[in-house]
Design a protein around this motif. Structure first.
Motif, mmCIF file in Angstrom:
data_model
loop_
_atom_site.group_PDB
_atom_site.id
_atom_site.type_symbol
_atom_site.label_atom_id
_atom_site.label_comp_id
_atom_site.label_asym_id
_atom_site.label_seq_id
_atom_site.Cartn_x
_atom_site.Cartn_y
_atom_site.Cartn_z
ATOM 1 N N LEU A 53 48.632 88.265 -16.402
ATOM 2 C CA LEU A 53 49.658 88.768 -15.488
ATOM 3 C C LEU A 53 49.022 89.569 -14.347
ATOM 4 N N GLY A 54 47.998 90.356 -14.691
ATOM 5 C CA GLY A 54 47.297 91.114 -13.650
ATOM 6 C C GLY A 54 46.610 90.204 -12.643
ATOM 7 N N LYS A 55 45.999 89.133 -13.121
ATOM 8 C CA LYS A 55 45.354 88.167 -12.219
ATOM 9 C C LYS A 55 46.392 87.518 -11.298
ATOM 10 N N ALA A 56 47.562 87.212 -11.846
ATOM 11 C CA ALA A 56 48.617 86.598 -11.034
ATOM 12 C C ALA A 56 49.097 87.563 -9.951
ATOM 13 N N ILE A 57 49.219 88.845 -10.295
ATOM 14 C CA ILE A 57 49.652 89.845 -9.298
ATOM 15 C C ILE A 57 48.609 89.994 -8.200
ATOM 16 N N ALA A 61 49.128 89.328 -4.273
ATOM 17 C CA ALA A 61 48.811 90.290 -3.227
ATOM 18 C C ALA A 61 47.881 89.677 -2.181
ATOM 19 N N ALA A 62 47.001 88.756 -2.622
ATOM 20 C CA ALA A 62 46.088 88.091 -1.684
ATOM 21 C C ALA A 62 46.716 86.856 -1.053
ATOM 22 N N ARG A 63 47.993 86.579 -1.364
ATOM 23 C CA ARG A 63 48.724 85.417 -0.839
ATOM 24 C C ARG A 63 47.989 84.112 -1.141
ATOM 25 N N ASP A 64 47.449 84.016 -2.376
ATOM 26 C CA ASP A 64 46.750 82.805 -2.809
ATOM 27 C C ASP A 64 47.684 82.045 -3.756
ATOM 28 N N ALA A 65 48.438 81.103 -3.195
ATOM 29 C CA ALA A 65 49.462 80.404 -3.969
ATOM 30 C C ALA A 65 48.862 79.572 -5.099
ATOM 31 N N GLY A 66 47.743 78.910 -4.848
ATOM 32 C CA GLY A 66 47.117 78.075 -5.879
ATOM 33 C C GLY A 66 46.697 78.895 -7.091
ATOM 34 N N THR A 67 46.037 80.014 -6.831
ATOM 35 C CA THR A 67 45.611 80.887 -7.934
ATOM 36 C C THR A 67 46.817 81.453 -8.676
ATOM 37 N N LEU A 68 47.868 81.788 -7.897
ATOM 38 C CA LEU A 68 49.079 82.320 -8.526
ATOM 39 C C LEU A 68 49.701 81.294 -9.475
ATOM 40 N N ARG A 70 48.134 78.843 -10.996
ATOM 41 C CA ARG A 70 47.262 78.647 -12.153
ATOM 42 C C ARG A 70 47.468 79.754 -13.194
ATOM 43 N N TRP A 71 47.506 80.997 -12.748
ATOM 44 C CA TRP A 71 47.663 82.103 -13.696
ATOM 45 C C TRP A 71 49.082 82.142 -14.274
ATOM 46 N N SER A 72 50.048 81.692 -13.479
ATOM 47 C CA SER A 72 51.409 81.591 -14.029
ATOM 48 C C SER A 72 51.458 80.555 -15.141
ATOM 49 N N ALA A 73 50.737 79.448 -14.941
ATOM 50 C CA ALA A 73 50.661 78.425 -15.985
ATOM 51 C C ALA A 73 49.965 78.968 -17.234
ATOM 52 N N VAL A 74 48.946 79.830 -17.009
ATOM 53 C CA VAL A 74 48.255 80.451 -18.152
ATOM 54 C C VAL A 74 49.215 81.336 -18.943
ATOM 55 N N VAL A 75 50.036 82.116 -18.226
ATOM 56 C CA VAL A 75 51.020 82.976 -18.910
ATOM 57 C C VAL A 75 51.991 82.126 -19.725
ATOM 58 N N LEU A 76 52.445 80.996 -19.139
ATOM 59 C CA LEU A 76 53.340 80.084 -19.856
ATOM 60 C C LEU A 76 52.650 79.504 -21.091
ATOM 61 N N GLY A 77 51.405 79.102 -20.956
ATOM 62 C CA GLY A 77 50.662 78.537 -22.080
ATOM 63 C C GLY A 77 50.476 79.553 -23.193
ATOM 64 N N LEU A 78 50.191 80.813 -22.806
ATOM 65 C CA LEU A 78 50.041 81.854 -23.826
ATOM 66 C C LEU A 78 51.360 82.084 -24.565
#
Length: 568
Positions: A53-57, A61-68, A70-78
């Motif tokens: 969740l911290g990585k997604a935030i 903040a860096a306006r990196d949609a791709g990274t956001l 990916r990390w959102s998918a990680v949160v869903l997978g967890l």
């Protein structure tokens, strides 16, 4: 999926409560290891969510949609991992709980059967019943918490490593704070252990008292003792309540510590994390992650505290189980020598002999002497007893039980169909049952039941009077068709008319078999083939009832005293 309970629970290690708990755990090693692995996966799935969740935030903040994404998918997978692992872990936890409980019940019941007559001499009814009422739950809880506790410990370690990798000061706060919390809870466990043990003992005593009152309620009503025993029960129940309050006082401190101590740790981590974020030493996402970890740590730390509580209760319960399992029967199984078959059963200590084909009566000046002799002859107590010249103690116990039957008034009628309660071996024909009921003068009891022999018997046969129960127990003993039958006061609760009929029919029903009747009833003694008079635990005279009345004043005094009580 394995079925429960298992066919053979194995041989328990009763050398101590910890050894017993370890034996139970080893008996379910595979499901426990699988459950512990799933618990670790379940806890780690939760522990990694704040980091993701911290990585997604930070990506937002860096306006990196791709990274956001990916990390959102990680949160869903967890979340999916948590759901699957949590459900599967719970199934293994329930299986382990049930397995531990069933295994404890199996070994306890098996030990009770092995102890036989020794059990009621060493332990009260309440102590044995409490094993099934509460101890199995505590032992099952101890096995269950091991799974979650293992995962919780791994989760705490994982969070500490993540925090140290991100910020050494914050990681050290957690690394130092967790042991301090454990040390703060430790002093509460010893008094909790002691008070739980005291409460457990009092609960066993109270259960015994309740069983005694229920069993003797009819007698208490007859003598007006209900209020006295009710007052004693209230007094003992208050002691149990007070012991429960003392246990609850320590448990409340433990529960409070589970909230307070993790809360203090959360406050420290959050305060330091906020200052580090303001100083730019960590990112906003890391601050959110640190706060998430601080909140998350409440659950595993609470689980570890809960583990200490449940393992303590499991230890107390296992100690009680070990006490039962460590008892040894007074009577052992013998050396496997062949059973001699028909022969004279002789008690060397008293001189009492039970001969084949004879109805022998034993009249004792002291009732306890007759009981002691019957116990020795039936091999329920050690003694110098021989059968056909062979020491009874050397013969196989199973064969002794098959050939020698001791029936006393302490025997119970069990719940179930009346026919099944009378014909316990299931081998008697309808004619056999009819003849046994006739010999015991119990036909009227069955005739009065709407369903006859198919009628359902309530617990301990409480729907029957004392005399009816005694006659049904006599019929059951006769249906056992043992080569040697020992009856202790089989007619003490029936009227004189019924007693005379039973005495007349008993000899015919046991024709050709060896029978010993312990009684001081003149009606029964007069029908016996041979009468033994015991005083001081030794046979003082023998012969027919009428001859002994004329020649033995002590015998006459014993029988006359019994007759006087009957007339009163």
């Amino acid at each position: 999926m394995r079925s429960l309970p298992v066919a053979d629970p194995g041989t328990p290690d009763a050398r101590g409560p910890l050894r017993y708990l370890w034996w139970v755990a080893r008996g379910h090693a595979a499901p426990m290891l699988a459950g512990a692995g799933l618990a670790v996966l379940w806890w780690l799935g939760q522990a990694l969510v704040p980091a993701a969740l911290g990585k997604a935030i930070d990506a937002m903040a860096a306006r990196d949609a791709g990274t956001l994404l990916r990390w959102s998918a990680v949160v869903l997978g967890l979340g999916v991992v948590q759901a699957v692992a949590g459900v599967t872990r719970h199934r293994f936890a329930v299986f382990t709980w049930l397995g531990a409980a069933y295994r404890t019940v199996q070994v306890t019941v098996r030990q009770a059967a092995r102890l036989g007559a020794t059990l009621p001499k060493r332990l009260s009814t309440g102590e044995v019943v409490s094993v099934g009422n509460s101890d199995i739950a505590h032992i099952g809880n101890a096995m269950d918490i091991l799974l979650r506790g293992t995962g919780a410990a791994v989760a705490v370690v994982a969070v500490t490593v993540i925090l140290l990798a991100t910020s050494v000061p914050l990681g050290l706060v957690v690394l130092v704070g967790v042991p301090l919390m454990a040390a703060a809870v430790g002093p509460l466990l010893k008094p909790l252990h002691r008070r739980q043990h005291e409460q457990r003992d009092l609960q066993g005593d109270l259960a015994t008292r309740a069983a005694d009152i229920v069993a003797g309620l009819r007698v208490l009503r007859g003598v007006g003792g209900e209020q006295v025993f009710a007052a004693r029960y209230r007094e003992e129940s208050q002691r149990v309540r007070q012991a429960g309050v003392r246990v609850a006082s320590v448990e409340s401190l433990l529960e409070g510590a589970q909230i307070l101590l993790p809360g203090v740790l959360i406050a420290c981590v959050t305060w330091l994390g906020a200052h580090f974020a303001l100083d730019g030493r960590i990112t906003p996402g890391q601050l959110v992650a640190f706060y998430g970890y601080a909140v998350f740590l409440i659950a595993p730390l609470r689980t570890l505290t809960e583990a200490a509580d449940k393992l303590t209760k499991g230890h107390v319960a296992a100690r009680r189980v070990c006490r039962i399992l460590s008892l040894e029967p007074e009577i052992t199984g013998g050396d496997g020598r062949l059973f001699p078959g028909a022969g004279i059963l002789r008690d060397g200590e008293s001189g009492v002999e039970v001969r084949p084909g004879r109805l022998t009566a034993l009249a004792a000046a002291a009732p306890e002497d007759a009981i002691a002799i019957a116990d020795r002859l039936g091999r329920f107590a050690p003694g110098d007893v021989t059968l056909g010249g062979a020491p009874l103690a050397k013969l196989p116990l199973t064969e002794v039980r098959r050939h020698i039957l001791v029936a006393d008034n302490g025997a119970r009628l069990f719940t179930g169909r009346l026919r099944d309660e009378l014909d316990v071996r299931g081998t008697a024909s309808d004619e056999d049952v009819r003849q046994a009921l006739y010999a015991a003068c119990a036909e009227d009891i069955v005739a009065a039941l709407p369903e006859g022999l198919d009628a359902h018997v309530a617990e301990s046969g409480r729907e029957f009077s004392g005399g009816q129960q005694q006659r049904l127990r006599l019929a059951r003993a006769l249906l056992g068709d043992a080569e040697i039958l020992i009856l202790a006061e089989p007619t003490s609760a029936v009227d004189a008319h019924t007693e005379a009929r039973v005495a007349e029919r008993l000899g015919k029903a046991r024709s050709g078999r060896a029978t010993l009747v312990c009684t001081t009833s003149p009606l029964v003694l007069d029908r016996a083939d041979h009468v033994l008079y015991v005083e001081g635990g030794v046979v003082r005279a023998e012969g027919s009832h009428r001859v002994l009345l004329e020649t033995e004043p002590a015998y006459r005094a014993t029988v006359t005293r019994e007759l006087t009580r009957g007339e009163d």
